[in-house]
Design a protein around this motif. Structure first.
Motif, short mmCIF file in Angstrom:
data_model
loop_
_atom_site.label_atom_id
_atom_site.label_comp_id
_atom_site.label_asym_id
_atom_site.label_seq_id
_atom_site.Cartn_x
_atom_site.Cartn_y
_atom_site.Cartn_z
N ALA A 1 -49.15 25.23 -45.88
CA ALA A 1 -47.85 24.84 -45.33
C ALA A 1 -46.88 26.01 -45.22
N GLY A 2 -46.96 26.94 -46.15
CA GLY A 2 -46.07 28.10 -46.12
C GLY A 2 -46.40 29.09 -45.03
N ARG A 3 -47.50 28.88 -44.35
CA ARG A 3 -47.90 29.78 -43.27
C ARG A 3 -47.99 29.00 -41.95
N MET A 4 -47.07 28.07 -41.78
CA MET A 4 -46.99 27.29 -40.55
C MET A 4 -45.63 27.48 -39.91
N THR A 5 -45.59 27.46 -38.59
CA THR A 5 -44.34 27.69 -37.87
C THR A 5 -44.39 26.98 -36.53
N VAL A 6 -43.31 27.06 -35.78
CA VAL A 6 -43.20 26.41 -34.48
C VAL A 6 -42.80 27.44 -33.44
N ALA A 7 -43.48 27.44 -32.32
CA ALA A 7 -43.07 28.20 -31.13
C ALA A 7 -43.12 27.22 -29.96
N THR A 8 -41.96 26.84 -29.48
CA THR A 8 -41.92 25.84 -28.41
C THR A 8 -42.53 26.40 -27.13
N ASN A 9 -42.86 25.50 -26.24
CA ASN A 9 -43.27 25.93 -24.90
C ASN A 9 -42.04 26.45 -24.15
N GLY A 10 -42.23 26.85 -22.91
CA GLY A 10 -41.11 27.39 -22.15
C GLY A 10 -41.45 27.44 -20.67
N TRP A 11 -40.65 28.17 -19.92
CA TRP A 11 -40.88 28.29 -18.48
C TRP A 11 -40.86 29.76 -18.08
N GLU A 12 -41.42 30.05 -16.91
CA GLU A 12 -41.63 31.42 -16.47
C GLU A 12 -40.74 31.76 -15.28
N PRO A 13 -39.69 32.55 -15.49
CA PRO A 13 -38.84 32.94 -14.36
C PRO A 13 -39.60 33.67 -13.26
N GLU A 14 -40.66 34.41 -13.66
CA GLU A 14 -41.41 35.15 -12.65
C GLU A 14 -42.17 34.22 -11.70
N LEU A 15 -42.41 32.97 -12.13
CA LEU A 15 -43.09 32.01 -11.26
C LEU A 15 -42.11 31.12 -10.52
N LEU A 16 -41.01 30.74 -11.17
CA LEU A 16 -40.07 29.80 -10.56
C LEU A 16 -38.91 30.48 -9.87
N GLY A 17 -38.57 31.70 -10.31
CA GLY A 17 -37.36 32.34 -9.80
C GLY A 17 -36.13 31.67 -10.39
N ARG A 18 -34.96 32.18 -10.02
CA ARG A 18 -33.71 31.57 -10.50
C ARG A 18 -33.22 30.59 -9.45
N ALA A 19 -32.97 29.36 -9.88
CA ALA A 19 -32.49 28.34 -8.96
C ALA A 19 -31.10 28.72 -8.43
N THR A 20 -30.81 28.32 -7.21
CA THR A 20 -29.49 28.55 -6.61
C THR A 20 -28.79 27.20 -6.41
N TYR A 21 -27.50 27.22 -6.52
CA TYR A 21 -26.70 26.00 -6.43
C TYR A 21 -26.89 25.35 -5.06
N PRO A 22 -27.39 24.10 -5.01
CA PRO A 22 -27.66 23.45 -3.73
C PRO A 22 -26.47 22.71 -3.14
N GLY A 23 -25.42 22.52 -3.94
CA GLY A 23 -24.31 21.70 -3.50
C GLY A 23 -24.60 20.23 -3.68
N PRO A 24 -23.59 19.37 -3.50
CA PRO A 24 -23.82 17.91 -3.64
C PRO A 24 -24.78 17.41 -2.56
N ALA A 25 -25.60 16.43 -2.93
CA ALA A 25 -26.57 15.85 -1.99
C ALA A 25 -25.89 14.71 -1.24
N THR A 26 -25.15 15.07 -0.21
CA THR A 26 -24.39 14.07 0.54
C THR A 26 -24.89 13.96 1.96
N GLY A 27 -24.65 12.79 2.56
CA GLY A 27 -24.93 12.60 3.98
C GLY A 27 -26.39 12.43 4.33
N ARG A 28 -27.25 12.15 3.36
CA ARG A 28 -28.69 12.00 3.63
C ARG A 28 -29.34 11.19 2.51
N PRO A 29 -30.54 10.65 2.73
CA PRO A 29 -31.24 9.94 1.66
C PRO A 29 -31.59 10.88 0.51
N LEU A 30 -31.52 10.37 -0.69
CA LEU A 30 -31.86 11.16 -1.87
C LEU A 30 -33.37 11.27 -2.03
#
Length: 478
Positions: free
Chosen positions: A225-254
């Motif tokens: 037990a003293g040699r156990m730890t946690v490393a959460t999963n995560g995401w890869e910016p090199e695969l997804l890139g940085r999201a850009t603000y899309p603005g409100p989703a208006t005037g069309r079906p969601l």
């Protein structure tokens, strides 16, 4: 080089990851990211994975685009294995099996019971032979094994027995515990229990993806037990890139969307009934629910899963098919609301949740309210959770998320990205990488401890040494 000086070399790690690109199994993303992070941080990384033909010919589960995302410095080796469990074409049977089908099954089952209780056990001798040859030429400082399959754990255990090289175990999934049903996978007395105990108790460190799984194993194996730890999963910016603000989703079906592998245990009935109820609301009357991803991890599951998707009714559900990993970021940008649908209970995190958060879009939860992923989602300003898993709760969350998409502000979008930034692979794995250096007997050099990693690590209780790694939790946010 000056006379008397010794050539500089990097810490050398043997990474045993049976599922690795071009495999598209759920655990391959953590394995790929771990190898890449270690390589970027100065390790000499050799990955042992399954033969390519196992993925292409026997289980039909590949994403060739993933191979392009492996750091060029990572060396990938593919030790061979036996295919007894998967080979069904009698024309490819060896002479012994073809002439003695019953006896060959008896012998196979005997080795399952007395050598190693897993169908992947035939991989172990080939791994050992190749690893020992490579180690004789140039020493490995550390072995890291990730499971499943847990043949990788046994190989690491035997390698230490023969060479003295320490090893670290990374539990992407549980071996003897079913985290979806919260039941034991094997009866007491099954050899898997003995194998898990000996591999865990001999490991320098054992890593889990969330605190619930660490705590369960710590209680089961108190000596380690003293040699156990946690490393959460995560995401890869090199695969997804940085999201850009899309603005409100208006005037069309969601456009609502699920991105990920669709599997049998998922609460699909609650998802689709909740969707039907939600579409009665004026905000969603013309909305669509688009599903992206493979239908199961194996080709034989496709038809059964497709039958569970309501494609023939006027409910706005469409199945878009599988995506290459390199296409995922574009799909996230096109959707307005993301549907996070996963099976299981409190021991389940899922790797997909991190990508969802990084998209900066509203997220609807369709899962048990107490799963481990909730710990990660808490604090995300665009998360819409449920207090119970039933269609009405799902529908209410969908309506709330739809309104958030219509009114999306840049401030909320940026706050969502800031929350997700704490869970990049570099952030979640940096503290673990420093532990691995100490276990391998290598100091952490100043150039490795860059500002971002140091800031992440400041919030983490991480005082491991090569001889003694106390209990702790390695996460990006402490």
């Amino acid at each position: 080089m000056k006379r008397g000086s010794t050539p500089k070399r990097s810490p050398r790690v043997l990474y045993l990851a049976f599922f690795f690109p071009p495999s598209r199994s759920s655990g391959v993303y953590r394995a790929r990211a771990t190898a890449n992070v270690l390589a970027r941080r100065g390790w000499d990384v050799t990955v042992f994975t399954a033969p390519r033909r196992f993925f292409t010919e026997y289980i039909g589960s590949t994403d060739p685009s993933l191979e392009q995302s492996i750091d060029p410095a990572v060396r990938v080796e593919r030790p061979d294995m036996g295919y007894f469990r998967w080979e069904r074409d009698i024309r490819k049977f060896g002479r012994w099996r073809a002439n003695n089908p019953v006896l060959s099954n008896v012998v196979y089952n005997y080795f399952q019971q007395h050598f190693f209780p897993e169908h992947y056990g035939s991989w172990i001798p080939r791994v050992m032979a190749k690893a020992l040859r490579m180690h004789a030429r140039r020493r490995f400082d550390l072995v890291v094994a990730t499971g499943n399959p847990f043949a990788a754990f046994a190989a690491a255990y035997w390698f230490k027995k023969l060479t003295g090289v320490p090893y670290v175990l990374d539990y992407r999934d549980s071996w003897t515990f079913n985290q979806f049903t919260e039941e034991h996978k094997y009866p007491q007395g099954h050899p898997a229990w003995d194998w898990e105990r000996r591999t865990v108790e001999s490991a320098a460190l054992t890593v889990f993806v969330n605190e619930g799984l660490r705590a369960w194993h710590a209680e089961r194996y108190p000596a380690a037990a003293g040699r156990m730890t946690v490393a959460t999963n995560g995401w890869e910016p090199e695969l997804l890139g940085r999201a850009t603000y899309p603005g409100p989703a208006t005037g069309r079906p969601l456009r609502f969307g699920y991105v990920g592998t669709i599997t049998e245990p998922m609460p699909l009935a609650e998802l689709f009934e909740g969707w039907r109820i939600a579409r009665r609301h004026p905000e969603l009357a013309d909305a669509t629910l688009e599903l992206y991803g493979h239908l199961g991890f194996f080709k034989q599951t496709t038809e059964a899963l497709l039958d569970r998707i309501p494609l023939n009714g006027d409910v706005g559900v469409t199945y878009r098919g599988a995506l290459a990993k390199t296409q995922v970021g574009e799909v996230y940008r096109e959707l307005d609301v993301l549907v996070f649908c996963v099976p299981g209970a409190k021991f389940v995190t899922s790797g997909k949740v991190f990508e969802y958060m990084a998209a900066g879009k509203p997220i609807v939860s369709v899962h048990a309210p107490d799963i481990a992923a909730v710990d990660v989602l808490t604090g995300h300003p665009l998360w819409f959770g449920i207090d119970r898993l039933d269609p009405n709760a799902v529908a209410n969350a969908m309506v709330a998320a739809a309104k958030a998409a219509r009114d999306l502000t840049e401030a909320d979008f940026e706050a969502a990205l800031a929350h997700a930034q704490r869970y990049t692979r570099d952030a979640t794995l940096a503290p673990l990488e420093r532990q691995l250096r100490r276990i391998a007997g290598w100091p952490v050099s100043p150039e490795i401890a860059e500002t971002g990693a140091a800031a992440t690590e400041a919030a983490v209780l991480e005082t491991a040494s090569a001889q003694d790694v106390p209990a702790g939790t390695v996460t990006s946010d402490g």
